[in-house]
Design an enzyme around this catalytic site. Structure first.
Site, PDB file in Angstrom:
ATOM      1  N   HIS A  37       0.719  -1.164   0.037  1.00 21.75           N
ATOM      2  CA  HIS A  37      -0.102   0.026  -0.018  1.00 21.75           C
ATOM      3  C   HIS A  37       0.833   1.194   0.009  1.00 21.75           C
ATOM      4  CE1 HIS A  37      -3.951  -1.709   2.150  1.00 21.75           C
ATOM      5  NE2 HIS A  37      -4.161  -1.501   0.711  1.00 21.75           N
ATOM      6  N   CYS A  71      -2.568   2.750   9.241  1.00 16.46           N
ATOM      7  CA  CYS A  71      -3.558   1.863   8.674  1.00 16.46           C
ATOM      8  C   CYS A  71      -4.668   1.789   9.639  1.00 16.46           C
ATOM      9  CB  CYS A  71      -2.885   0.478   8.534  1.00 16.46           C
ATOM     10  SG  CYS A  71      -1.292   0.460   7.626  1.00 16.46           S
TER      11      CYS A  71
HETATM   12  N1  ARG Z   1      -3.851  -7.235   6.495  1.00 13.10           N
HETATM   13  C1  ARG Z   1      -4.311  -5.967   6.023  1.00 13.10           C
HETATM   14  C2  ARG Z   1      -4.001  -6.087   4.491  1.00 13.10           C
HETATM   15  O1  ARG Z   1      -3.357  -6.749   3.911  1.00 13.10           O
HETATM   16  C3  ARG Z   1      -3.496  -4.839   6.145  1.00 13.10           C
HETATM   17  C4  ARG Z   1      -3.947  -3.574   5.803  1.00 13.10           C
HETATM   18  C5  ARG Z   1      -2.820  -2.545   6.233  1.00 13.10           C
HETATM   19  N2  ARG Z   1      -3.540  -1.071   5.923  1.00 13.10           N
HETATM   20  C6  ARG Z   1      -3.207  -0.095   5.189  1.00 13.10           C
HETATM   21  N3  ARG Z   1      -3.554   0.892   5.246  1.00 13.10           N
HETATM   22  N4  ARG Z   1      -1.659  -0.335   4.630  1.00 13.10           N
HETATM   23  O2  ARG Z   1      -5.035  -5.561   3.642  1.00 13.10           O
END
Ligand code: ARG
Length: 289
Positions: A184, A282
């Site tokens: 991300h 996150c």
């Molecule tokens: N386990 C989640 C996923 O893979 C983690 C998300 C983390 N969020 C973020 N904004 N990076 O989607």
């Protein structure tokens, strides 16, 4: 010699940079049902033990940190069976009270989007649009105050960038992520100052394609550049109010470089949530009303 005389004088640069915090409103979701039972990014290992109680404690400390800094935290109820719902940043992008919801790439997270859509409607938002393209919201979108930096490569589709421009009425700059650990945008870049004419950001260059690195250098020649070690503890998953920068406790090297620029690092332990690939940002959706 006295300690006072020994203390280094602030540089001209530091004196010129008086950082002003602005009060924020955040949406968070208590990790009541947090586990790692599937793997949709390289951080997630379902065979590794996760302590939900510790996750709740760490999350609570993060929430209280925001409140102690004067920010307002709104809550959405967690839902059983949605272990990643704690990562609220992935479920909406709100700019000037206009909401663009999310559409998850992984089927395991798909149902989160509608819970957040209903939260927005119940909480007075009238302009709520759900995306047609895969769009993991603030996971891949960073608002600098003038442009929307928009990540793609692993989760959010490039088509979602144009859709965000149309719905939110903000210009976007697409950036390509190339390292699966930084899947991300918010694991590789964050905005330090979104209220000045010259926004400041911090990013880890190697997480981006060569072309995107050139774009970032061109747009943000004064950016704080993070190292591999800063990125590996999810140090780029920071949350700044323009002065205070909430960072994972392991990111002290990055924190002290930010302090040299006049920011105030504020450390939180988020180790349990990192087992799912998440850090402070996150867990935090900004409600820009
Ligand atoms: N386990 C989640 C996923 O893979 C983690 C998300 C983390 N969020 C973020 N904004 N990076 O989607």
């Amino acid at each position: 010699m006295s300690a006072t005389l020994d203390a280094p004088l602030p540089s001209a640069e530091q004196i010129a940079q008086v950082r002003v915090p602005t009060t924020r409103r955040y949406l968070m979701c208590r990790p009541e049902y947090f586990t790692v039972e599937y793997s949709i990014n390289p951080w997630m290992d379902p065979s590794c033990a996760v302590d939900t109680r510790v996750a709740v404690e760490q999350w609570t400390a993060l929430k209280e940190t925001y409140e102690a800094l004067g920010h307002k935290v709104e809550l959405i109820d967690p839902e059983p069976g949605l272990p990643d719902m704690v990562f609220a940043a992935n479920s909406g992008t709100v700019i000037d009270g206009v909401v663009l919801g999310s559409r998850f790439r992984a089927e395991q997270r798909a149902a989160e989007a509608d819970h957040f859509r209903r939260w927005f409607l119940r909480n007075g938002y009238r302009d709520v649009t759900m995306p047609t393209s895969i769009n993991e919201a603030e996971g891949d979108f960073a608002w600098t105050g003038t442009v929307l930096l928009a990540g793609t490569g692993f989760r959010t589709d490039p088509g979602a960038h144009a859709e965000a421009q149309e719905v939110l009425g903000v210009p976007f700059v697409s950036l390509r992520l190339v390292d699966p650990r930084y899947y991300h945008l918010d694991t590789a870049l964050f905005v330090l100052d979104d209220r000045s004419a010259r926004p400041e950001i911090c990013y880890y260059p190697d997480a981006f394609s060569a072309g995107s690195q050139r774009v970032l250098r061109r747009l943000f020649p004064d950016a704080v550049l993070a190292t591999a070690a800063d990125a590996e503890c999810l140090g780029l998953n920071g949350v700044s109010d323009g002065h205070n920068v909430v960072l994972p406790v392991e990111a002290t090297a990055l924190g002290s470089r930010l302090a040299d620029r006049g920011y105030q690092p504020v450390y939180v332990d988020i180790s349990e949530l990192r087992k799912s690939g998440g850090g402070p940002k996150c867990c935090t959706m900004e409600l820009r009303d």
